[in-house]
Design a protein around this motif. Structure first.
Motif, PDB file in Angstrom:
ATOM      1  N   THR A 158      12.634 -14.937  74.913  1.00 24.96           N
ATOM      2  CA  THR A 158      11.642 -15.352  75.804  1.00 24.96           C
ATOM      3  C   THR A 158      10.562 -15.827  74.814  1.00 24.96           C
ATOM      4  O   THR A 158      10.347 -15.300  73.892  1.00 24.96           O
ATOM      5  CB  THR A 158      10.927 -14.277  76.646  1.00 24.96           C
ATOM      6  OG1 THR A 158      10.765 -13.239  75.882  1.00 24.96           O
ATOM      7  CG2 THR A 158      11.977 -13.807  77.919  1.00 24.96           C
ATOM      8  N   PRO A 159       9.728 -16.944  75.304  1.00 23.68           N
ATOM      9  CA  PRO A 159       8.886 -17.516  74.286  1.00 23.68           C
ATOM     10  C   PRO A 159       7.516 -16.188  74.266  1.00 23.68           C
ATOM     11  O   PRO A 159       7.073 -15.818  75.276  1.00 23.68           O
ATOM     12  CB  PRO A 159       8.172 -18.625  75.326  1.00 23.68           C
ATOM     13  CG  PRO A 159       8.951 -19.021  76.373  1.00 23.68           C
ATOM     14  CD  PRO A 159      10.034 -17.735  76.671  1.00 23.68           C
ATOM     15  N   ARG A 160       7.141 -16.253  73.178  1.00 30.18           N
ATOM     16  CA  ARG A 160       6.173 -15.482  72.956  1.00 30.18           C
ATOM     17  C   ARG A 160       4.665 -16.239  72.992  1.00 30.18           C
ATOM     18  O   ARG A 160       4.933 -17.321  72.706  1.00 30.18           O
ATOM     19  CB  ARG A 160       6.341 -14.652  71.363  1.00 30.18           C
ATOM     20  CG  ARG A 160       7.566 -13.854  71.226  1.00 30.18           C
ATOM     21  CD  ARG A 160       7.756 -13.301  70.059  1.00 30.18           C
ATOM     22  NE  ARG A 160       7.876 -14.266  68.908  1.00 30.18           N
ATOM     23  CZ  ARG A 160       7.724 -14.012  67.668  1.00 30.18           C
ATOM     24  NH1 ARG A 160       7.926 -12.572  67.310  1.00 30.18           N
ATOM     25  NH2 ARG A 160       7.629 -14.906  66.693  1.00 30.18           N
ATOM     26  N   ILE A 161       3.715 -15.250  72.778  1.00 23.01           N
ATOM     27  CA  ILE A 161       2.131 -16.067  72.825  1.00 23.01           C
ATOM     28  C   ILE A 161       1.872 -15.212  71.389  1.00 23.01           C
ATOM     29  O   ILE A 161       1.768 -13.972  71.156  1.00 23.01           O
ATOM     30  CB  ILE A 161       1.364 -15.804  73.880  1.00 23.01           C
ATOM     31  CG1 ILE A 161       1.783 -16.329  75.228  1.00 23.01           C
ATOM     32  CG2 ILE A 161       0.130 -16.301  73.721  1.00 23.01           C
ATOM     33  CD1 ILE A 161       1.240 -16.186  76.521  1.00 23.01           C
ATOM     34  N   ILE A 162       1.398 -16.275  70.373  1.00 24.83           N
ATOM     35  CA  ILE A 162       0.938 -15.617  69.132  1.00 24.83           C
ATOM     36  C   ILE A 162      -0.573 -16.103  69.199  1.00 24.83           C
ATOM     37  O   ILE A 162      -0.767 -17.292  69.072  1.00 24.83           O
ATOM     38  CB  ILE A 162       2.030 -15.984  67.945  1.00 24.83           C
ATOM     39  CG1 ILE A 162       3.239 -15.414  68.266  1.00 24.83           C
ATOM     40  CG2 ILE A 162       0.991 -15.369  66.461  1.00 24.83           C
ATOM     41  CD1 ILE A 162       4.135 -15.693  67.274  1.00 24.83           C
ATOM     42  N   ILE A 163      -1.590 -15.287  69.195  1.00 26.59           N
ATOM     43  CA  ILE A 163      -2.945 -15.570  68.948  1.00 26.59           C
ATOM     44  C   ILE A 163      -3.261 -15.358  67.415  1.00 26.59           C
ATOM     45  O   ILE A 163      -3.354 -14.110  66.975  1.00 26.59           O
ATOM     46  CB  ILE A 163      -3.812 -14.935  69.859  1.00 26.59           C
ATOM     47  CG1 ILE A 163      -3.323 -15.169  71.296  1.00 26.59           C
ATOM     48  CG2 ILE A 163      -5.336 -15.433  69.908  1.00 26.59           C
ATOM     49  CD1 ILE A 163      -3.908 -14.164  72.165  1.00 26.59           C
TER      50      ILE A 163
END
Ligand SMILES: [Zn+2]
Length: 465
Positions: free
Chosen positions: A4-9
């Motif tokens: 699944t696409p991750r969100i990286i901040i």
């Protein structure tokens, strides 16, 4: 297997409210599958930074501060379309008009629209979890409408199922009417799997010894426990309610428990507060509304702390205050400091100490505890749901920041909230709510408000107000 696409901040300042992680000047937050999977200080050498995968969404967090989404533990969300209409009136007018005339005039669609408006407004101001304290169960459709409004917005919520409003006070004055049995249908139809979309859960709001006869208040609490639901009850606001000594009555019936949240608590005795503390109960202060409601009683903030209770905060009714949690925090701090001044140096010397981080904690992790969800939300902690807000620290009212907690408590507002995520999904992005046409929402709310005011006239005659 497909990842699944991750969100990286990246390069984001962090105010985690997690005791181990604390505060970080610059960090990388990784979100995967709706949860926070890691929070790492920004690596000094680029080679040690997390490797990006194809499909990852990478957010540049420079100039942003990440903190947990706020948790509002008591809001009559159904009243969102009639907000600010009781500002200058005696609180007794609110009880007579809103909870009788206007409340009785509510149709299911009005509850739906009110809840939708209140939920979106909450999200926009960084509140990611709302306890919808819903005492407008005039029909099964009203309950369904309330739930639909919460679910549509994308907010995390607890639907607190209550009782109907009616033109008379038969539900709230020594009432002999049992809690509406429809709660069983609501649980079966909407919450058979425990939650809706993994976000909305069910609780029960009670009338308690202040509003119901002894048989009824004991029965409603036993019903909640039979159904496995947490409960919330207005307690000790206004002197007339204090005469019931509700907490003492619960204690005498051996019914106090850690599944109970007590709202307001102004007139509770120190002994009653101690009973709540000793049985693991929680408290919600609706500080802005309490300060705007003459006659409600002194805010019990210091007495709560002295009893060992860290309160959660709430927006209560927008008819006479604001629901946003920045305001609740700011009010509580000002209340604390002004109390020290008002009661003088001798009092101040022995008063409980309160820090900016404590205040932020009341709006986040203590809210999670009051909902029994502290293992899921309330702090930025790997393994917890990715419910967070990103605040623009370069805004003129905040920057240049020295102490992030102080800046947020003293000065931050909805306009500073750049992004909000609930369960790893953006619900506000670049300052704009996701998935809603705000003009249409406002039109819908305006129509509901107008219909309500027209219909309410007839109910007001019945209510004699
Ligand atoms: Zn309330």
């Amino acid at each position: 297997m497909k990842q699944t696409p991750r969100i990286i901040i990246e390069n984001v300042a962090v105010l985690s409210l997690d005791e181990t992680i604390g505060e970080l000047d610059s960090a990388t937050i990784t979100i995967d599958g709706g949860c926070i999977t890691s929070i790492e200080p920004t690596a000094e050498s680029p080679g040690t930074a997390p490797t990006h995968r194809g499909g990852d969404e990478v957010i540049n967090g420079s100039g942003l501060l990440a903190l947990p989404g706020f948790i509002d533990t008591h809001r009559h969300t159904w009243q969102s379309a009639i907000k600010h209409s009781y500002a200058e009136l005696d609180p007794r007018v609110y009880f007579a008009e809103v909870l009788k005339g206007l409340g009785a005039a509510y149709q299911a669609n009005d509850v739906y629209v009110g809840n939708k408006l209140g939920s979106y407004a909450s999200l926009s101001a960084g509140t990611t979890t709302l306890f919808d304290w819903s005492h407008v169960q005039n029909s099964p459709e009203h309950s369904d409408g309330a739930i639909a409004g919460l679910a549509e917005s994308g907010i995390r919520a607890v639907f607190g199922h209550g009782w109907p409003t009616s033109p008379d006070d038969s539900w709230t004055n020594n009432s002999t009417k049992s809690h509406p049995a429809d709660i069983r249908r609501v649980q079966k139809e909407h919450f058979a799997n425990g939650s809706i979309d993994d976000r909305i859960t069910l609780a029960m709001v009670l009338r308690g010894p202040e509003e119901a006869s002894s048989d009824v208040w004991q029965h409603e609490l036993r019903l909640a426990r039979e159904l496995g639901l947490r409960v919330s009850v207005h307690t000790g606001a206004y002197a007339r309610n204090a005469n019931a000594a509700a907490v003492q009555q619960y204690a005498d019936a051996r019914l106090l428990g850690s599944d109970m949240t007590f709202v307001h608590c102004n007139h509770l005795t120190d002994a009653e507060l101690q009973l709540i503390a000793d049985t693991g109960g929680t408290v919600s202060l609706g500080i802005h509304c309490e300060m705007n409601s003459q006659g409600v009683g002194e805010i019990p903030f210091h007495r709560l702390l002295q009893a060992g209770i860290r309160p959660s905060l709430s927006g209560d009714t927008e008819t006479k205050c604001t629901g946003d949690m920045f305001t609740q925090m700011r009010m509580l701090w000002a209340y604390h400091r002004s109390t020290l001044t008002r009661l003088g140096p001798e009092y101040a010397a022995q008063a409980p100490s309160v820090t900016m981080r404590d205040i932020l904690g009341y709006a986040t992790i203590e809210g999670a505890k009051a909902l029994g969800k502290e293992s899921e939300i309330g702090s930025l902690t790997p393994g917890k749901r990715a419910d967070l807000q990103l605040i623009d620290t370069t805004a003129l009212n905040l920057g240049p920041i020295q102490d992030p907690a102080a800046s947020v408590v003293l000065a931050a507002h909805e306009g500073n909230v750049r992004h909000v995520l609930v369960g790893g999904k953006f619900v506000k992005r670049n300052g704009t709510l996701v998935g809603v046409n705000q003009e249409e929402l406002m039109d819908e709310a305006r129509r509901s408000q107008q219909n309500l005011l027209e219909r309410a006239a007839a109910y007001k005659d019945l209510a004699g107000v």
